[in-house]
Design an enzyme around this catalytic site. Structure first.
Site, PDB file in Angstrom:
ATOM      1  N   ASP A  10       8.221  -5.416   5.199  1.00 44.78           N
ATOM      2  CA  ASP A  10       7.716  -6.794   5.200  1.00 44.78           C
ATOM      3  C   ASP A  10       8.176  -7.488   6.478  1.00 44.78           C
ATOM      4  O   ASP A  10       9.258  -7.209   6.992  1.00 44.78           O
ATOM      5  CB  ASP A  10       8.222  -7.569   3.977  1.00 44.78           C
ATOM      6  CG  ASP A  10       7.361  -8.785   3.691  1.00 44.78           C
ATOM      7  OD1 ASP A  10       6.614  -8.761   2.700  1.00 44.78           O
ATOM      8  OD2 ASP A  10       7.419  -9.762   4.472  1.00 44.78           O
TER       9      ASP A  10
ATOM     10  N   CYS B  56      -8.533 -18.474   3.944  1.00 45.96           N
ATOM     11  CA  CYS B  56      -7.102 -18.669   4.183  1.00 45.96           C
ATOM     12  C   CYS B  56      -6.456 -19.641   3.206  1.00 45.96           C
ATOM     13  O   CYS B  56      -5.260 -19.859   3.269  1.00 45.96           O
ATOM     14  CB  CYS B  56      -6.869 -19.146   5.608  1.00 45.96           C
ATOM     15  SG  CYS B  56      -6.153 -17.857   6.640  1.00 45.96           S
TER      16      CYS B  56
ATOM     17  N   CYS C 103     -14.425   7.141   4.398  1.00 41.84           N
ATOM     18  CA  CYS C 103     -14.047   8.360   3.676  1.00 41.84           C
ATOM     19  C   CYS C 103     -15.089   9.476   3.769  1.00 41.84           C
ATOM     20  O   CYS C 103     -14.777  10.630   3.472  1.00 41.84           O
ATOM     21  CB  CYS C 103     -13.660   8.068   2.231  1.00 41.84           C
ATOM     22  SG  CYS C 103     -15.002   7.576   1.162  1.00 41.84           S
TER      23      CYS C 103
ATOM     24  N   CYS D 138     -13.054   5.018  -1.787  1.00 42.56           N
ATOM     25  CA  CYS D 138     -11.971   4.373  -1.039  1.00 42.56           C
ATOM     26  C   CYS D 138     -12.268   2.875  -1.000  1.00 42.56           C
ATOM     27  O   CYS D 138     -13.288   2.422  -1.511  1.00 42.56           O
ATOM     28  CB  CYS D 138     -11.838   4.961   0.364  1.00 42.56           C
ATOM     29  SG  CYS D 138     -13.094   4.413   1.532  1.00 42.56           S
TER      30      CYS D 138
ATOM     31  N   ASP E  94      -1.105  -9.308   1.059  1.00 44.99           N
ATOM     32  CA  ASP E  94      -1.875 -10.453   0.581  1.00 44.99           C
ATOM     33  C   ASP E  94      -3.136 -10.659   1.418  1.00 44.99           C
ATOM     34  O   ASP E  94      -3.690 -11.740   1.441  1.00 44.99           O
ATOM     35  CB  ASP E  94      -1.001 -11.720   0.611  1.00 44.99           C
ATOM     36  CG  ASP E  94      -0.492 -12.028   2.019  1.00 44.99           C
ATOM     37  OD1 ASP E  94      -0.821 -11.264   2.952  1.00 44.99           O
ATOM     38  OD2 ASP E  94       0.210 -13.035   2.184  1.00 44.99           O
TER      39      ASP E  94
ATOM     40  N   CYS F  99     -20.155   6.230   3.314  1.00 45.47           N
ATOM     41  CA  CYS F  99     -18.995   5.381   3.676  1.00 45.47           C
ATOM     42  C   CYS F  99     -18.494   5.742   5.075  1.00 45.47           C
ATOM     43  O   CYS F  99     -18.201   6.917   5.353  1.00 45.47           O
ATOM     44  CB  CYS F  99     -17.869   5.575   2.655  1.00 45.47           C
ATOM     45  SG  CYS F  99     -16.356   4.704   3.112  1.00 45.47           S
TER      46      CYS F  99
ATOM     47  N   ARG G 280      16.672   7.714 -22.237  1.00 51.41           N
ATOM     48  CA  ARG G 280      15.500   7.266 -23.033  1.00 51.41           C
ATOM     49  C   ARG G 280      14.201   7.778 -22.396  1.00 51.41           C
ATOM     50  O   ARG G 280      13.309   8.235 -23.084  1.00 51.41           O
ATOM     51  CB  ARG G 280      15.446   5.742 -23.106  1.00 51.41           C
ATOM     52  CG  ARG G 280      16.688   5.077 -23.599  1.00 51.41           C
ATOM     53  CD  ARG G 280      16.976   5.394 -25.064  1.00 51.41           C
ATOM     54  NE  ARG G 280      18.018   4.530 -25.586  1.00 51.41           N
ATOM     55  CZ  ARG G 280      19.315   4.655 -25.346  1.00 51.41           C
ATOM     56  NH1 ARG G 280      19.743   5.637 -24.572  1.00 51.41           N
ATOM     57  NH2 ARG G 280      20.194   3.819 -25.873  1.00 51.41           N
TER      58      ARG G 280
END
Lengths: 361, 74
Positions: A69, A199, A258, A180, A139, A255, A21
């Site tokens: 992780d 937090c 970058c 960036c 996160d 920056c 597909r």
């Protein structure tokens, strides 16, 4: 035939049937499939957005996916995280392992490499140097600024993905071709996060996560196919009103990262050892003074009956009391769950881990 | 001998249909595939070794190709 299509991906009947597909789509075709098959991607962080993107990328046929992780699957992850099961949570399976297992079950012909580690300035270069694209499944801003540094330094694109509650943002960062992360996010927000002000757990709706992750995976797909050419659009998602806003962002021509190529986050090398509160959860992470390799199943025999809640090749969960438990990884690292006090966490680690290993002194 | 006329069908449809057809063929069965998609001719040539078929000939006609193959193993 597309001249850019890699010639070292060989067609097989199963490959053609599996993607029958997808290859009908004009922008993909067989040459696009070959490009995806020869692509290498790293997913940093196997939480809500990381697993959602990893699943989409695996099903798209990306040939090599490294998943990174430091954490284990917890029951509180299940409502918003793709791929993980109740059994993974009950057994405290490391997220990288559970994620890799599911991706390999989806497509055993792709190469999936799990890495159980915290991403730090010391190891990030080895984790990303050989890939075509870095996917943000983290996160926290500290890791994202670190990813940004290594991305700009080595010229490897990455996709920033952030969300909370019903809302999210996605931005594709292509070094030298657009802004960036350091161009678009003020460092004072990072400083606020590092002070612990940010937090608090903000909550998340899994439908909004799927929406945000789908946008990110679309950008990954277009980039790997060679048809992405917009590096100035921040996608701002309102998952409640079902709106996607395109916000044009320009480079900061002063920056530090970058333009001036000062990689301040990458420069903060030096292994972090000891006890550290984990942002956003009632837990402390213990990194032992020296690296070790533990046979957890053997070690588990040294505890009183009933103290070991689960044990496998990668982790062992030790019950302290009704609230506190210790998740010990096979490299000696531990997460003391249910504790905020770093000193108390160390005491528990010494009593429940080092003493059992005969290292308590 | 069966002739599969895929002329007018864009790539990769002839490739997908050819793979499915070959999977259902018996030993020594022969087919001819007609396609006007050069890209698909190349892909069919590439995948043939993994399908247990022998490529007997590829003839270029005016604006299309005829691929003649024979199943040798099941």
């Amino acid at each position: 035939m597309d001249k850019d299509a890699p010639d070292h991906v060989f067609l097989t009947p199963e490959l053609i049937e599996r993607f029958s597909r997808q290859i009908l789509v004009k922008d993909i075709g067989v040459s696009g499939l070959k490009k995806l098959r020869s692509s290498r991607v790293v997913v940093i962080g196997c939480g809500a957005t990381g697993t959602a993107q990893a699943e989409l990328l695996a099903r798209l046929g990306i040939g090599y996916i490294r998943v990174v992780d430091k954490d284990y699957v917890d029951i509180s992850n299940l409502p918003r995280t793709h791929l993980y099961t109740y059994i993974d949570a009950k057994q405290s399976i490391p997220k990288a392992i559970a994620c890799a297992n599911r991706l390999s079950e989806i497509d055993p012909t792709i190469h999936v490499e799990p890495v159980i580690t915290r991403v730090t300035p010391d190891n990030i270069e080895d984790l990303v140097r050989d890939v075509d694209l870095i996917i943000d499944g983290t996160d926290n801003l500290a890791t994202r600024f670190l990813i940004n540094d290594v991305s700009i330094k080595y010229g490897i694109p990455w996709i920033f993905v952030g969300f909370s509650s019903w809302y999210g943002q996605v931005f594709f960062i292509n070094p030298g071709k657009g802004p960036c992360l350091d161009c678009i996010i003020p460092r004072r927000i990072l400083e606020r996060e590092e002070r612990g002000d940010a937090c608090e757990v903000l909550g998340a709706v899994n439908t909004a996560i799927a929406l945000v992750s789908s946008i990110a995976a679309t950008l990954a797909l277009k980039h790997l196919l060679g048809i992405l050419n917009d590096y100035n659009t921040l996608y701002v998602v309102n998952g409640k009103r079902l709106e996607i806003h395109h916000v044009r962002i320009e480079r900061n021509m002063d920056c530090p990262t970058c333009i001036h190529r000062r990689f301040e986050f990458l420069a903060k090398k030096g292994s972090r050892r000891g006890a550290t509160r984990i942002c956003g959860s009632n837990a402390v992470e213990i990194t032992p003074p020296v690296k070790t390799s533990l046979n957890l199943e053997e070690l588990s025999k040294r505890y009183e009956p009933g103290k070991i809640l689960s044990v496998n090749k990668y982790t062992m969960r030790i019950m302290v009391d009704d609230i506190v438990s210790i998740i010990l990884f096979n490299d000696g690292r531990a997460i003391i769950d249910g504790v905020n006090d770093e000193e108390y966490a160390w005491k528990l680690y010494r009593r429940y881990v080092l003493d059992k290993m005969g290292l308590g002194g | 001998m069966e002739i599969l006329d895929f002329r007018g069908e864009p790539c990769p449809t002839p490739l997908v249909k050819t793979v499915r057809k070959i999977a259902r063929m018996k030993e020594n069965d022969e087919i001819k595939i007609l396609t006007d998609e050069k890209e698909c001719v190349e892909y069919i040539k590439e995948i043939i070794p993994s399908l247990g078929v022998e490529l007997l000939s590829i003839d270029e006609e005016e604006g299309f190709w005829i691929i003649h193959i024979k199943k040798i193993t099941i």
